[in-house]
Motif scaffolding. Structure first.
Motif, PDB file in Angstrom:
ATOM      1  N   TYR A 287      31.511-110.517 -74.899  1.00  0.00           N
ATOM      2  CA  TYR A 287      30.930-110.096 -73.613  1.00  0.00           C
ATOM      3  C   TYR A 287      30.852-108.574 -73.556  1.00  0.00           C
ATOM      4  CZ  TYR A 287      30.214-109.450 -68.632  1.00  0.00           C
ATOM      5  OH  TYR A 287      29.707-109.064 -67.424  1.00  0.00           O
ATOM      6  N   ASN A 288      31.944-107.900 -73.949  1.00  0.00           N
ATOM      7  CA  ASN A 288      31.989-106.434 -73.904  1.00  0.00           C
ATOM      8  C   ASN A 288      30.962-105.812 -74.847  1.00  0.00           C
ATOM      9  OD1 ASN A 288      33.948-106.382 -71.938  1.00  0.00           O
ATOM     10  ND2 ASN A 288      35.625-106.314 -73.407  1.00  0.00           N
ATOM     11  N   ILE A 289      30.767-106.413 -76.006  1.00  0.00           N
ATOM     12  CA  ILE A 289      29.770-105.915 -76.958  1.00  0.00           C
ATOM     13  C   ILE A 289      28.374-106.076 -76.360  1.00  0.00           C
ATOM     14  CG2 ILE A 289      28.668-106.371 -79.188  1.00  0.00           C
ATOM     15  CD1 ILE A 289      31.521-107.073 -80.244  1.00  0.00           C
ATOM     16  N   LYS A 290      28.114-107.252 -75.800  1.00  0.00           N
ATOM     17  CA  LYS A 290      26.795-107.565 -75.241  1.00  0.00           C
ATOM     18  C   LYS A 290      26.448-106.678 -74.040  1.00  0.00           C
ATOM     19  CE  LYS A 290      24.105-111.512 -73.608  1.00  0.00           C
ATOM     20  NZ  LYS A 290      24.155-112.946 -73.294  1.00  0.00           N
ATOM     21  N   HIS A 291      27.444-106.353 -73.222  1.00  0.00           N
ATOM     22  CA  HIS A 291      27.209-105.616 -71.975  1.00  0.00           C
ATOM     23  C   HIS A 291      27.756-104.186 -72.018  1.00  0.00           C
ATOM     24  CE1 HIS A 291      25.759-109.274 -70.080  1.00  0.00           C
ATOM     25  NE2 HIS A 291      26.803-109.908 -70.604  1.00  0.00           N
ATOM     26  N   LYS A 292      27.905-103.642 -73.207  1.00  0.00           N
ATOM     27  CA  LYS A 292      28.505-102.321 -73.391  1.00  0.00           C
ATOM     28  C   LYS A 292      27.791-101.235 -72.578  1.00  0.00           C
ATOM     29  CE  LYS A 292      29.627 -99.007 -77.007  1.00  0.00           C
ATOM     30  NZ  LYS A 292      29.503 -98.681 -78.416  1.00  0.00           N
ATOM     31  N   ASP A 293      26.475-101.161 -72.689  1.00  0.00           N
ATOM     32  CA  ASP A 293      25.718-100.115 -71.986  1.00  0.00           C
ATOM     33  C   ASP A 293      25.881-100.221 -70.473  1.00  0.00           C
ATOM     34  OD1 ASP A 293      24.850 -99.099 -74.391  1.00  0.00           O
ATOM     35  OD2 ASP A 293      22.979-100.260 -74.383  1.00  0.00           O
ATOM     36  N   ARG A 294      25.795-101.447 -69.973  1.00  0.00           N
ATOM     37  CA  ARG A 294      25.932-101.651 -68.531  1.00  0.00           C
ATOM     38  C   ARG A 294      27.333-101.267 -68.047  1.00  0.00           C
ATOM     39  NH1 ARG A 294      24.911-107.515 -66.172  1.00  0.00           N
ATOM     40  NH2 ARG A 294      27.117-107.738 -66.600  1.00  0.00           N
ATOM     41  N   LYS A 295      28.357-101.654 -68.814  1.00  0.00           N
ATOM     42  CA  LYS A 295      29.739-101.329 -68.438  1.00  0.00           C
ATOM     43  C   LYS A 295      29.982 -99.822 -68.486  1.00  0.00           C
ATOM     44  CE  LYS A 295      33.096-104.011 -69.376  1.00  0.00           C
ATOM     45  NZ  LYS A 295      34.166-104.819 -69.844  1.00  0.00           N
ATOM     46  N   ASN A 296      29.447 -99.158 -69.527  1.00  0.00           N
ATOM     47  CA  ASN A 296      29.609 -97.706 -69.633  1.00  0.00           C
ATOM     48  C   ASN A 296      28.910 -96.990 -68.488  1.00  0.00           C
ATOM     49  OD1 ASN A 296      31.170 -97.862 -71.898  1.00  0.00           O
ATOM     50  ND2 ASN A 296      29.506 -97.466 -73.326  1.00  0.00           N
ATOM     51  N   ALA A 297      27.723 -97.450 -68.127  1.00  0.00           N
ATOM     52  CA  ALA A 297      26.979 -96.842 -67.019  1.00  0.00           C
ATOM     53  C   ALA A 297      27.759 -97.002 -65.717  1.00  0.00           C
ATOM     54  CB  ALA A 297      25.597 -97.473 -66.894  1.00  0.00           C
ATOM     55  N   TRP A 298      28.324 -98.187 -65.504  1.00  0.00           N
ATOM     56  CA  TRP A 298      29.121 -98.423 -64.303  1.00  0.00           C
ATOM     57  C   TRP A 298      30.330 -97.482 -64.276  1.00  0.00           C
ATOM     58  CZ3 TRP A 298      34.126 -99.590 -63.179  1.00  0.00           C
ATOM     59  CH2 TRP A 298      34.401 -99.942 -61.862  1.00  0.00           C
ATOM     60  N   ALA A 299      31.018 -97.353 -65.409  1.00  0.00           N
ATOM     61  CA  ALA A 299      32.215 -96.505 -65.484  1.00  0.00           C
ATOM     62  C   ALA A 299      31.859 -95.038 -65.236  1.00  0.00           C
ATOM     63  CB  ALA A 299      32.886 -96.666 -66.843  1.00  0.00           C
ATOM     64  N   ARG A 300      30.760 -94.570 -65.834  1.00  0.00           N
ATOM     65  CA  ARG A 300      30.328 -93.183 -65.605  1.00  0.00           C
ATOM     66  C   ARG A 300      30.010 -92.945 -64.129  1.00  0.00           C
ATOM     67  NH1 ARG A 300      27.749 -93.859 -70.418  1.00  0.00           N
ATOM     68  NH2 ARG A 300      25.795 -94.453 -69.410  1.00  0.00           N
ATOM     69  N   ASN A 301      29.301 -93.878 -63.525  1.00  0.00           N
ATOM     70  CA  ASN A 301      28.924 -93.765 -62.126  1.00  0.00           C
ATOM     71  C   ASN A 301      30.164 -93.771 -61.225  1.00  0.00           C
ATOM     72  OD1 ASN A 301      27.074 -93.590 -59.989  1.00  0.00           O
ATOM     73  ND2 ASN A 301      27.198 -95.808 -59.666  1.00  0.00           N
ATOM     74  N   TYR A 302      31.109 -94.659 -61.513  1.00  0.00           N
ATOM     75  CA  TYR A 302      32.350 -94.749 -60.734  1.00  0.00           C
ATOM     76  C   TYR A 302      33.125 -93.437 -60.839  1.00  0.00           C
ATOM     77  CZ  TYR A 302      36.848 -96.296 -58.990  1.00  0.00           C
ATOM     78  OH  TYR A 302      38.001 -96.400 -58.256  1.00  0.00           O
ATOM     79  N   TYR A 303      33.227 -92.903 -62.066  1.00  0.00           N
ATOM     80  CA  TYR A 303      33.952 -91.651 -62.277  1.00  0.00           C
ATOM     81  C   TYR A 303      33.279 -90.513 -61.510  1.00  0.00           C
ATOM     82  CZ  TYR A 303      36.225 -87.699 -64.516  1.00  0.00           C
ATOM     83  OH  TYR A 303      36.930 -86.543 -64.745  1.00  0.00           O
ATOM     84  N   LYS A 304      31.957 -90.458 -61.571  1.00  0.00           N
ATOM     85  CA  LYS A 304      31.204 -89.406 -60.892  1.00  0.00           C
ATOM     86  C   LYS A 304      31.475 -89.431 -59.383  1.00  0.00           C
ATOM     87  CE  LYS A 304      27.111 -88.636 -62.813  1.00  0.00           C
ATOM     88  NZ  LYS A 304      25.673 -88.757 -63.097  1.00  0.00           N
ATOM     89  N   LYS A 305      31.487 -90.638 -58.813  1.00  0.00           N
ATOM     90  CA  LYS A 305      31.703 -90.790 -57.369  1.00  0.00           C
ATOM     91  C   LYS A 305      33.154 -90.538 -56.966  1.00  0.00           C
ATOM     92  CE  LYS A 305      28.060 -94.102 -56.299  1.00  0.00           C
ATOM     93  NZ  LYS A 305      27.774 -95.490 -55.887  1.00  0.00           N
ATOM     94  N   ASN A 306      34.097 -90.852 -57.846  1.00  0.00           N
ATOM     95  CA  ASN A 306      35.528 -90.813 -57.490  1.00  0.00           C
ATOM     96  C   ASN A 306      36.328 -89.812 -58.314  1.00  0.00           C
ATOM     97  OD1 ASN A 306      35.654 -93.208 -55.563  1.00  0.00           O
ATOM     98  ND2 ASN A 306      34.649 -94.079 -57.366  1.00  0.00           N
ATOM     99  N   ARG A 307      35.682 -88.815 -58.875  1.00  0.00           N
ATOM    100  CA  ARG A 307      36.317 -87.865 -59.800  1.00  0.00           C
ATOM    101  C   ARG A 307      37.570 -87.220 -59.218  1.00  0.00           C
ATOM    102  NH1 ARG A 307      35.844 -82.379 -61.229  1.00  0.00           N
ATOM    103  NH2 ARG A 307      36.139 -82.074 -63.468  1.00  0.00           N
ATOM    104  N   LYS A 308      37.451 -86.664 -58.006  1.00  0.00           N
ATOM    105  CA  LYS A 308      38.593 -85.964 -57.402  1.00  0.00           C
ATOM    106  C   LYS A 308      39.778 -86.897 -57.195  1.00  0.00           C
ATOM    107  CE  LYS A 308      36.073 -82.273 -55.114  1.00  0.00           C
ATOM    108  NZ  LYS A 308      35.661 -81.684 -53.840  1.00  0.00           N
ATOM    109  N   LYS A 309      39.499 -88.091 -56.706  1.00  0.00           N
ATOM    110  CA  LYS A 309      40.558 -89.067 -56.460  1.00  0.00           C
ATOM    111  C   LYS A 309      41.236 -89.482 -57.773  1.00  0.00           C
ATOM    112  CE  LYS A 309      40.048 -93.564 -55.081  1.00  0.00           C
ATOM    113  NZ  LYS A 309      39.500 -94.634 -54.242  1.00  0.00           N
TER     114      LYS A 309
END
Length: 146
Positions: free
Chosen positions: A22-44
């Protein structure tokens, strides 16, 4: 795993294999989600990390993680090396803050050295010949009378 898939019916091994695929198949989507989450919540996120790493337990866990990741040793093994060397640098034998010295070809831990000695070993590209030539140069220079 189609409709009606129930992960609770899988063994640990089967679940791990499924998760890996699953992680291999959805790697790009998961990475994009993680980058977006980090961007929004960086300070926290960074505040939480700073707080965690400021405690003695947090510092120890960070050190353990670094030792395991970079050198493949545990904090217990590091402390054992430190005790064996009597808290002294393996090269200059002075009591200083020690770091791990390792072979850059085999990635084997050789011992613990202080930063100046580690810099010297690194600058010589771990070559005993260069270090000997440096020592000979210093001895020659020392014997010259001005």
């Amino acid at each position: 795993m189609g409709p009606g898939f129930r992960s609770d019916l899988l063994t640990k091994k089967e679940r791990a294999a499924y998760d890996k695929q699953y992680n291999i198949k959805h790697k790009d989507r998961k990475n994009a989600w993680a980058r977006n989450y980090y961007k929004k919540n960086r300070k926290k996120i960074l505040a939480k990390l700073r707080k965690r790493r400021s405690t003695p337990k947090g510092k120890r866990k960070a050190k353990e993680g670094q030792l395991r990741y970079h050198y493949g040793i545990t904090l217990k093994e590091f402390n054992s090396l430190k005790k064996r060397q009597k808290n002294k640098c393996a090269v200059c034998r002075k009591k200083r803050k020690l770091g791990v010295d390792h072979c850059h070809k085999e990635w084997e831990v050789r011992g613990l050295v202080c930063q100046p000695c580690n810099l010297m070993l690194g600058a010589s590209k771990d070559s005993p010949n260069i270090l000997r030539q440096g020592a000979e140069y210093l001895e020659t220079w020392e014997n010259l009378a001005w």
